[in-house]
Design a protein around this motif. Structure first.
Motif, PDB file in Angstrom:
ATOM      1  N   UNK B  74       9.753 -23.415 -12.217  1.00 24.33           N
ATOM      2  CA  UNK B  74       9.010 -22.177 -12.463  1.00 24.33           C
ATOM      3  C   UNK B  74       7.667 -22.239 -11.740  1.00 24.33           C
ATOM      4  N   UNK B  75       7.017 -23.412 -11.835  1.00 22.13           N
ATOM      5  CA  UNK B  75       5.729 -23.559 -11.144  1.00 22.13           C
ATOM      6  C   UNK B  75       5.895 -23.353  -9.646  1.00 22.13           C
ATOM      7  N   UNK B  76       7.001 -23.868  -9.090  1.00 23.53           N
ATOM      8  CA  UNK B  76       7.248 -23.693  -7.660  1.00 23.53           C
ATOM      9  C   UNK B  76       7.439 -22.212  -7.310  1.00 23.53           C
ATOM     10  N   UNK B  77       8.218 -21.516  -8.141  1.00 23.72           N
ATOM     11  CA  UNK B  77       8.470 -20.094  -7.887  1.00 23.72           C
ATOM     12  C   UNK B  77       7.173 -19.291  -8.005  1.00 23.72           C
ATOM     13  N   UNK B  78       6.345 -19.649  -8.962  1.00 25.82           N
ATOM     14  CA  UNK B  78       5.080 -18.924  -9.157  1.00 25.82           C
ATOM     15  C   UNK B  78       4.130 -19.196  -7.995  1.00 25.82           C
ATOM     16  N   UNK B  87      -3.215 -17.023   0.859  1.00 23.00           N
ATOM     17  CA  UNK B  87      -3.106 -18.382   0.339  1.00 23.00           C
ATOM     18  C   UNK B  87      -3.987 -18.520  -0.894  1.00 23.00           C
ATOM     19  N   UNK B  88      -3.389 -18.281  -2.060  1.00 18.59           N
ATOM     20  CA  UNK B  88      -4.114 -18.427  -3.325  1.00 18.59           C
ATOM     21  C   UNK B  88      -4.108 -19.897  -3.739  1.00 18.59           C
ATOM     22  N   UNK B  89      -2.909 -20.502  -3.781  1.00 17.42           N
ATOM     23  CA  UNK B  89      -2.778 -21.900  -4.207  1.00 17.42           C
ATOM     24  C   UNK B  89      -2.756 -22.795  -2.978  1.00 17.42           C
ATOM     25  N   UNK B  90      -3.764 -23.651  -2.854  1.00 14.68           N
ATOM     26  CA  UNK B  90      -3.859 -24.544  -1.691  1.00 14.68           C
ATOM     27  C   UNK B  90      -3.312 -25.916  -2.045  1.00 14.68           C
ATOM     28  N   UNK B  91      -3.337 -26.771  -1.049  1.00 17.32           N
ATOM     29  CA  UNK B  91      -2.802 -28.126  -1.211  1.00 17.32           C
ATOM     30  C   UNK B  91      -3.397 -28.861  -2.412  1.00 17.32           C
ATOM     31  N   UNK B  92      -4.707 -28.737  -2.583  1.00 19.18           N
ATOM     32  CA  UNK B  92      -5.368 -29.473  -3.674  1.00 19.18           C
ATOM     33  C   UNK B  92      -5.322 -28.763  -5.011  1.00 19.18           C
ATOM     34  N   UNK B  93      -4.629 -27.618  -5.048  1.00 13.42           N
ATOM     35  CA  UNK B  93      -4.592 -26.840  -6.288  1.00 13.42           C
ATOM     36  C   UNK B  93      -3.334 -27.142  -7.083  1.00 13.42           C
ATOM     37  N   UNK B  94      -3.479 -27.157  -8.395  1.00 10.62           N
ATOM     38  CA  UNK B  94      -2.338 -27.192  -9.295  1.00 10.62           C
ATOM     39  C   UNK B  94      -2.039 -25.799  -9.819  1.00 10.62           C
ATOM     40  N   UNK B 248      -2.381 -20.143 -13.981  1.00 10.07           N
ATOM     41  CA  UNK B 248      -3.704 -20.533 -13.511  1.00 10.07           C
ATOM     42  C   UNK B 248      -3.535 -21.374 -12.258  1.00 10.07           C
ATOM     43  N   UNK B 249      -4.351 -21.074 -11.246  1.00  5.50           N
ATOM     44  CA  UNK B 249      -4.381 -21.877 -10.028  1.00  5.50           C
ATOM     45  C   UNK B 249      -5.793 -22.421  -9.887  1.00  5.50           C
ATOM     46  N   UNK B 250      -5.945 -23.730  -9.862  1.00  4.69           N
ATOM     47  CA  UNK B 250      -7.273 -24.306  -9.627  1.00  4.69           C
ATOM     48  C   UNK B 250      -7.136 -25.732  -9.121  1.00  4.69           C
ATOM     49  N   UNK B 271       9.677 -21.377 -23.206  1.00  6.17           N
ATOM     50  CA  UNK B 271      10.499 -21.750 -22.044  1.00  6.17           C
ATOM     51  C   UNK B 271      11.429 -20.612 -21.617  1.00  6.17           C
ATOM     52  N   UNK B 272      11.948 -19.852 -22.579  1.00  6.97           N
ATOM     53  CA  UNK B 272      12.774 -18.688 -22.253  1.00  6.97           C
ATOM     54  C   UNK B 272      12.014 -17.766 -21.288  1.00  6.97           C
ATOM     55  N   UNK B 273      10.751 -17.475 -21.653  1.00  6.96           N
ATOM     56  CA  UNK B 273       9.953 -16.574 -20.808  1.00  6.96           C
ATOM     57  C   UNK B 273       9.767 -17.156 -19.410  1.00  6.96           C
ATOM     58  N   UNK B 274       9.535 -18.471 -19.346  1.00  7.08           N
ATOM     59  CA  UNK B 274       9.347 -19.099 -18.031  1.00  7.08           C
ATOM     60  C   UNK B 274      10.611 -18.977 -17.178  1.00  7.08           C
ATOM     61  N   UNK B 275      11.762 -19.234 -17.795  1.00  4.75           N
ATOM     62  CA  UNK B 275      13.019 -19.223 -17.038  1.00  4.75           C
ATOM     63  C   UNK B 275      13.392 -17.814 -16.593  1.00  4.75           C
ATOM     64  N   UNK B 276      13.177 -16.839 -17.482  1.00  2.25           N
ATOM     65  CA  UNK B 276      13.489 -15.455 -17.115  1.00  2.25           C
ATOM     66  C   UNK B 276      12.571 -15.011 -15.981  1.00  2.25           C
ATOM     67  N   UNK B 277      11.315 -15.393 -16.061  1.00  2.86           N
ATOM     68  CA  UNK B 277      10.366 -15.052 -14.990  1.00  2.86           C
ATOM     69  C   UNK B 277      10.814 -15.679 -13.673  1.00  2.86           C
ATOM     70  N   UNK B 278      11.248 -16.928 -13.732  1.00  3.86           N
ATOM     71  CA  UNK B 278      11.719 -17.598 -12.506  1.00  3.86           C
ATOM     72  C   UNK B 278      12.862 -16.815 -11.866  1.00  3.86           C
ATOM     73  N   UNK B 279      13.803 -16.351 -12.699  1.00  2.44           N
ATOM     74  CA  UNK B 279      14.920 -15.574 -12.163  1.00  2.44           C
ATOM     75  C   UNK B 279      14.417 -14.271 -11.532  1.00  2.44           C
ATOM     76  N   UNK B 280      13.458 -13.635 -12.210  1.00  2.93           N
ATOM     77  CA  UNK B 280      12.904 -12.389 -11.656  1.00  2.93           C
ATOM     78  C   UNK B 280      12.263 -12.641 -10.289  1.00  2.93           C
ATOM     79  N   UNK B 281      11.519 -13.746 -10.186  1.00  2.24           N
ATOM     80  CA  UNK B 281      10.795 -14.019  -8.939  1.00  2.24           C
ATOM     81  C   UNK B 281      11.728 -14.428  -7.809  1.00  2.24           C
TER      82      UNK B 281
END
Lengths: 395, 395
Positions: B74-78, B87-94, B248-250, B271-281
């Motif tokens: 999910x984090x990867x998809x987001x 480029x919102x999320x850079x190399x040094x960002x989580x 959050x990206x920082x 987790x349901x919300x995370x997984x459904x969001x991943x499918x949407x994305x």
């Protein structure tokens, strides 16, 4: 940029358990270290059915914003569930639906503690509670555990200290990590001390429904005529944890502050989870479902104890009447950290007992075993690993 | 029992908006006071389809405990979604998956503020942010808004003050409540000031995808080479709010503290919300969906502005380029609270502008109108109520 982290968060140590769990990606590792409910206890078909019905028939009721307290009909269903055997929620009590019971621990510290205030806690106890309280800047006063619950003299000494604790945290049923259950006499005594000294009790009861032996003991909240008890109930172990669904029952005066904390923290709890839970509570036989879960847990606990008796007679352990954990203690003088390290080297994860102590540096000869997550096969294998390490270390 | 509420929570005032919304059970009331996304913008069918598939095919993946950071896939998809145009999320960002973006505001204050520390905020701004910061014991330093964003001289004065703020909170796109958008020049200037003075920027961007006019303006986070910006993105307005899902990206150094805060607060996001969001994305055309939402919002905003022009020419207002809000200002010397009160008496709810000010007691001639929630019919009726009250009050 250099970030200056707040004092309360900078002083938080990374959890030992999290560090152990990071090694869990190794599929050959057997874990007695986790605290996951058994996945075969999840009522997955009912959840799928109610979820589908909800999202097809009334999606907006699951997807739109809702109120911070929790969906009113869900609160009613939860109140009825909490009160079905004893009176947990009284007339003057409110019910708040939260994103797991961790959030109740967070709110208790946030609403009752200024930075530097003292919170009394069972010692050892649930590490996540300690961290929640510390993350509000609270300091912990540990009260030693005995076989039937906290040491009452030590509890009274903490209550009577010049820096009176802001509340007392306990897990009366099948405590994490010790698996111990507080006796009825001690529950009454704890309640009486709480009222006498004006120290609220935070009664955390995530495992109460998971009784596998002995008869039920009334909750401290059920004795509460003074509004002195904050009760935390959870659906993580009787439905599933991924939903993040729990409920707080406490006096309405305090609940008003909790609701503001909820608004500030995450506005309200996931509405889909609330609605699915409502359907589970009102349209299925939850007690029948809970009986099935108990069977799964009773079988796993019995197997682990049988294996320990057979292969590791030198390990003393608590025989839990429910919950998910067994607390083992090595023979006097044994090096517990070395034992846990060597088990991990042989692919068995245990949690060293000091992870659950207020002072993690103090000597500790105990460790925690979880029986709900591993398969029966891995319970057998894991206890054999322990036996091998005990032999190798001459214990 | 009497509860001694912590200083930080005792000083929280009940939200004016919540008090107004309590009257909302009256079905004859027209509300311009809420902030709900339009329910017809929810991708309910896709959500139902992916949810059903998930719960039938792999229920444990939705129902078991997960990691505090968010499900890795999910984090990867987001991350890919956040970075699809800039480029919102850079190399040094989580990337941290949170229970709504309110939780990011809560964590920022918890991780960066000791009690009594100062947080700089746009003034007026989102009340829920003010309350989150105050609930950590922070004090607010308001920086006045101009048509193209904060007043830079005032911002620099706050940054340079002896009590340097722990961070600066802003909503650059279609701000709540003013509907204003920070210009590119000001974004660059704010970033430069943040780096010069060592004050992190908390860039709250719940509405950024809801642009209905003008061209996109780069986020402040996209300019961030120093790890000085904490970016809060939300799925509440482009999927649905009931899921409570945001990210959050920082910089990873700060993210480590946020992850501990997450662990202490609610362990992990549903987790349901995370997984459904991943499918949407990953399995739908989100940009096509967002274009449809924009059409709904553009039509409603246009209707409200047209009605205001026609019936309330004496009200000055911001013409938002997106989001959900229009900020109206009465003629000089008018009694705004009396105007809002009389509208409510005639069954139209507005939010008085002072609800969004750091100092709620200071005089304020403005009010907030929401165009996303009311039906077109109610937009027309509501503006007519305003016109009637203006006439009755001789404005």
């Amino acid at each position: 940029m250099e970030f200056k982290i707040s004092d309360k968060m900078r002083n938080m140590k990374p959890s030992i358990i999290r560090e152990i769990l990071k090694q869990m990606s190794d599929p050959t590792l057997i874990s007695f270290a986790g605290g996951n409910p058994a996945a075969d206890s999840f009522p997955a078909e009912d959840i799928a059915r109610f979820s589908d019905e909800l999202l097809r028939q009334d999606p907006v009721a699951a997807l739109q914003y809702s109120v911070s307290e929790g969906v009113p009909s869900v609160r009613e269903a939860v109140r009825a569930f909490a009160n079905r055997r004893e009176r947990v929620a009284k007339e003057n009590d409110g019910v708040l639906i939260t994103s797991g019971s961790q959030q109740i621990l967070d709110f208790a510290a946030k609403c009752l503690c200024n930075e530097g205030d003292v919170v009394a806690v069972e010692n050892p106890a649930f590490l996540g509670a300690f961290n929640a309280f510390r993350s509000s800047g609270a300091r912990l006063a540990g009260v030693p555990m005995e076989d039937d619950g906290v040491n009452l003299a030590a509890l009274e000494a903490v209550f009577a200290a010049p820096e009176k604790p802001r509340f007392f945290y306990c897990i009366p049923n099948f405590q994490n990590p010790t698996g111990k259950t507080m006796s009825l006499a001690k529950r009454r005594a704890v309640y009486a001390l709480a009222v006498r000294y004006g120290v609220p009790v935070l009664e955390d009861d995530p495992y109460g429904e998971l009784r596998i032996a002995g008869g039920p003991v009334p909750s401290i909240k059920s004795m509460d005529t003074e509004g002195a008890v904050i009760y935390a109930g959870s659906f993580s172990k009787i439905l599933c944890p991924g939903m993040r669904l729990a409920y707080c029952v406490c006096d309405k005066k305090l609940m008003a502050a909790f609701v503001v904390a909820k608004q500030c923290s995450d506005v309200h709890t996931n509405v889909w989870a609330q609605r699915v839970c409502e359907a589970m509570l009102t349209r299925t036989d939850m007690d029948a479902h809970i009986r099935e879960i108990r069977k799964i847990y009773a079988a796993k606990a019995a197997l682990m104890m049988e294996q320990l008796d057979e292969k590791c007679p030198q390990v003393r352990y608590t025989r839990p009447e429910g919950g998910m954990f067994i607390w083992g203690t090595l023979p006097e003088g044994a090096d517990m950290p070395a034992f846990v390290r060597e088990c991990l080297a042989r692919k068995l994860a245990l949690v060293p007992g000091n992870a659950f102590m207020v002072d993690e540096e103090a000597p500790c000869g105990s460790f925690r075993m979880n029986f709900s997550t591993p398969t029966p096969e891995n319970i057998v294998k894991g206890v054999s690993v322990m036996a091998g390490v005990l032999a190798a270390q001459g214990l």
